[in-house]
Design a protein around this motif. Structure first.
Motif, short mmCIF file in Angstrom:
data_model
loop_
_atom_site.label_atom_id
_atom_site.label_comp_id
_atom_site.label_asym_id
_atom_site.label_seq_id
_atom_site.Cartn_x
_atom_site.Cartn_y
_atom_site.Cartn_z
N PHE A 15 62.23 50.21 -38.49
CA PHE A 15 62.99 49.66 -39.62
C PHE A 15 64.06 48.68 -39.16
CE2 PHE A 15 61.55 53.38 -42.26
CZ PHE A 15 60.94 52.60 -43.25
N ILE A 16 64.58 48.85 -37.94
CA ILE A 16 65.57 47.90 -37.44
C ILE A 16 64.98 46.49 -37.36
CG2 ILE A 16 66.78 47.24 -35.30
CD1 ILE A 16 67.52 50.19 -34.97
N HIS A 17 63.67 46.41 -37.10
CA HIS A 17 63.03 45.09 -37.03
C HIS A 17 62.99 44.38 -38.38
CE1 HIS A 17 61.77 46.65 -33.13
NE2 HIS A 17 61.42 45.42 -32.80
N LEU A 18 63.23 45.11 -39.46
CA LEU A 18 63.31 44.46 -40.77
C LEU A 18 64.50 43.49 -40.85
CD1 LEU A 18 62.47 47.32 -43.32
CD2 LEU A 18 61.11 45.28 -42.81
N MET A 19 65.48 43.72 -39.98
CA MET A 19 66.64 42.83 -39.99
C MET A 19 66.22 41.40 -39.68
SD MET A 19 69.29 45.35 -37.95
CE MET A 19 70.59 44.12 -37.89
N GLY A 20 65.30 41.23 -38.71
CA GLY A 20 64.84 39.87 -38.38
C GLY A 20 64.10 39.24 -39.54
N PHE A 21 63.29 40.02 -40.25
CA PHE A 21 62.56 39.51 -41.43
C PHE A 21 63.55 39.15 -42.54
CE2 PHE A 21 60.71 40.61 -45.61
CZ PHE A 21 59.72 39.66 -45.67
N THR A 22 64.52 40.01 -42.75
CA THR A 22 65.50 39.78 -43.81
C THR A 22 66.30 38.51 -43.55
OG1 THR A 22 65.69 42.17 -44.19
CG2 THR A 22 67.48 40.78 -45.01
N THR A 34 73.07 36.60 -34.90
CA THR A 34 73.82 35.34 -35.01
C THR A 34 72.91 34.13 -34.82
OG1 THR A 34 74.38 35.46 -32.66
CG2 THR A 34 75.93 36.45 -34.22
N GLN A 35 71.76 34.31 -34.13
CA GLN A 35 70.86 33.19 -33.89
C GLN A 35 69.92 32.99 -35.07
OE1 GLN A 35 70.15 35.03 -29.64
NE2 GLN A 35 69.22 32.99 -29.68
N GLY A 36 69.51 31.76 -35.27
CA GLY A 36 68.58 31.47 -36.35
C GLY A 36 67.19 32.02 -36.06
N ILE A 37 66.48 32.43 -37.13
CA ILE A 37 65.12 32.95 -37.02
C ILE A 37 64.24 32.23 -38.02
CG2 ILE A 37 63.65 35.01 -37.25
CD1 ILE A 37 66.05 36.72 -36.51
N GLY A 42 60.06 35.53 -38.50
CA GLY A 42 60.45 36.63 -39.38
C GLY A 42 59.26 37.49 -39.79
N LEU A 43 58.12 36.84 -40.02
CA LEU A 43 56.91 37.60 -40.35
C LEU A 43 56.48 38.48 -39.17
CD1 LEU A 43 54.85 34.90 -42.29
CD2 LEU A 43 55.98 36.94 -43.24
N LEU A 44 56.69 38.00 -37.96
CA LEU A 44 56.38 38.84 -36.78
C LEU A 44 57.29 40.06 -36.74
CD1 LEU A 44 55.72 36.30 -33.87
CD2 LEU A 44 54.08 37.83 -34.98
N TRP A 45 58.59 39.88 -37.08
CA TRP A 45 59.49 41.02 -37.13
C TRP A 45 58.99 42.05 -38.15
CZ3 TRP A 45 64.07 42.01 -34.37
CH2 TRP A 45 64.49 40.99 -33.51
N PHE A 47 55.84 42.43 -39.12
CA PHE A 47 54.60 43.00 -38.59
C PHE A 47 54.89 44.12 -37.59
CE2 PHE A 47 50.75 42.46 -35.71
CZ PHE A 47 49.92 43.19 -36.54
N VAL A 48 55.92 43.90 -36.76
CA VAL A 48 56.30 44.94 -35.79
C VAL A 48 56.77 46.20 -36.51
CG1 VAL A 48 57.99 45.53 -34.00
CG2 VAL A 48 56.83 43.31 -33.95
N THR A 49 57.51 46.02 -37.60
CA THR A 49 57.94 47.18 -38.40
C THR A 49 56.73 47.98 -38.87
OG1 THR A 49 59.95 46.08 -39.18
CG2 THR A 49 59.12 47.91 -40.51
N VAL A 50 55.74 47.28 -39.41
CA VAL A 50 54.53 47.94 -39.91
C VAL A 50 53.83 48.70 -38.78
CG1 VAL A 50 52.24 47.55 -40.90
CG2 VAL A 50 54.22 46.30 -41.79
#
Length: 365
Positions: A15-22, A34-37, A42-45, A47-50
């Motif tokens: 679930f922490i990886h949802l932060m990158g998607f969000t 702080t860095q841009g994504i 973000g879709l990869l983040w 996918f990792v959650t799933v």
């Protein structure tokens, strides 16, 4: 407790990886990153959650392949962490813990598959054999106590047994000084080809231990592994073949009385309710005394032909399996509890106890 903690680790890390998607899709402010994504990243983040959540669900459902999506997830996760290293570097610790567990999971899956593959081979060889009933006529060559045992067990007028599967729980130890290890086990016996496949899962000092006993037509080996990876005991050779021939015959007597019409068995001596028999397979002949009671139950099985490992190597020590607590398993009366004992000249060593949970005859799959 460790299983629960690991499930929580997989779930929370996923679930922490949802932060990158969000953050990539501007769904909510994520100050921790702080860095841009980019949106593709973000879709990869996501996918990792799933993958991590899917792995956790497979682990909860006791699916041995749970490690596969976990490995894929942590590889992608680590790449994403490197891309956002300043913000996400501590995720490497979680990935390292998951990697260790995944290595053990792979070892468990791979070791267990050796057993499963041999079971599939045995099933393929026996499922084509047509069913036929065991009748009173089949019992005529047997000694009277053995006839009574087969009648009591409910084997008569049921299909003859070509294979059977047994599930046990119990405890096992190496000697009197060793602590008891709780275990669960599953085994298949195939009458054609004289094959016995026994797979055990135990716990030693809170660590999982797996054991595979393989007996195929007189040849046998025992492979015990810590975490299913590290071999802690391995035995094979002529003595193992003889010992496992005794065990195979013991299984026939205790778990599948219908198989006692097998022509490889010779009935040598009868003394009241005690019967001595020999069993010959692939040039190996062993013998045992069978002790019956007035009810027709088999009380004990004693053989002098089984080997035990000692400081002096493999030694033949009298081996017995007292049987208790007969109960009905799908209409067949079988012992629900047994012990395995080496009868040394100066003492007895009970090194295991088995509680029968389930038995299935003539398995097809």
């Amino acid at each position: 407790m460790l299983k629960i903690l690991f499930i929580l680790l997989l779930t929370l890390h996923g679930f922490i990886h949802l932060m990158g998607f969000t953050k990539a899709f501007n769904l909510a402010p994520i100050g921790q990153l702080t860095q841009g994504i980019s949106r593709n990243t973000g879709l990869l983040w996501l996918f990792v959650t799933v993958l991590f959540i899917g792995s956790a669900l497979l682990f909860i459902w006791n699916k041995s392949i749970w490690w596969a999506p976990a490995v894929f997830a942590l590889m992608l996760s680590q790449i994403l962490i490197f891309l956002s290293w300043q913000d996400a570097k501590y995720g490497t610790v979680a990935n390292a813990l998951i990697l260790i567990a995944a290595i053990v999971g792979y070892g468990t899956w791979n070791f267990n598959n050796r057993y499963v593959d041999k079971v599939k081979t045995g099933l393929a060889q026996t499922t084509a054999i047509p069913d036929s009933l065991l009748t009173e006529a089949d019992l005529q060559p047997l000694p009277e106590p053995v006839k009574n045992y087969l009648r009591y067990s409910g084997a008569v007028n049921r299909p003859k047994v070509r294979n059977f599967k047994v599930e046990f729980t119990g405890q096992i130890r190496q000697d009197e000084q060793s602590p008891w290890m709780p275990f669960t086990s599953e085994q298949y016996n195939f009458m054609p080809g004289s094959t016995r496949l026994f797979f055990m899962k135990a716990t030693m000092k809170h660590l999982p231990v797996a054991g595979f006993h393989c007996f195929e037509n007189g040849n046998a080996y025992m492979d015990i592994r810590l975490l299913s990876l590290f071999q802690v005991q391995y035995q094979t050779g002529k003595e193992m073949g003889i010992a496992e021939t005794v065990t195979f015959f013991n299984d026939m007597c205790c778990m599948a009385p219908a198989t006692l019409i097998d022509p490889r068995i010779k009935w040598l001596e009868v003394n009241g309710n005690q019967v001595r028999a020999s069993f010959t397979n692939n040039g190996i002949t062993i013998s045992a005394w069978l002790y019956f009671n007035e009810q027709g139950q088999l009380d004990n099985f004693i053989s002098n032909d089984r080997f035990a490992a000692s400081d002096k190597g493999m030694q033949q020590i009298p081996w017995s399996t007292p049987l208790k607590e007969y109960m009905s398993f799908d209409g067949r009366q079988l012992p629900g509890y047994a012990e395995v004992i080496y009868n040394y000249p100066d003492h007895e060593l009970c090194y295991g106890n088995f509680r029968l949970k389930k038995v299935t005859y003539n398995c097809k799959s």
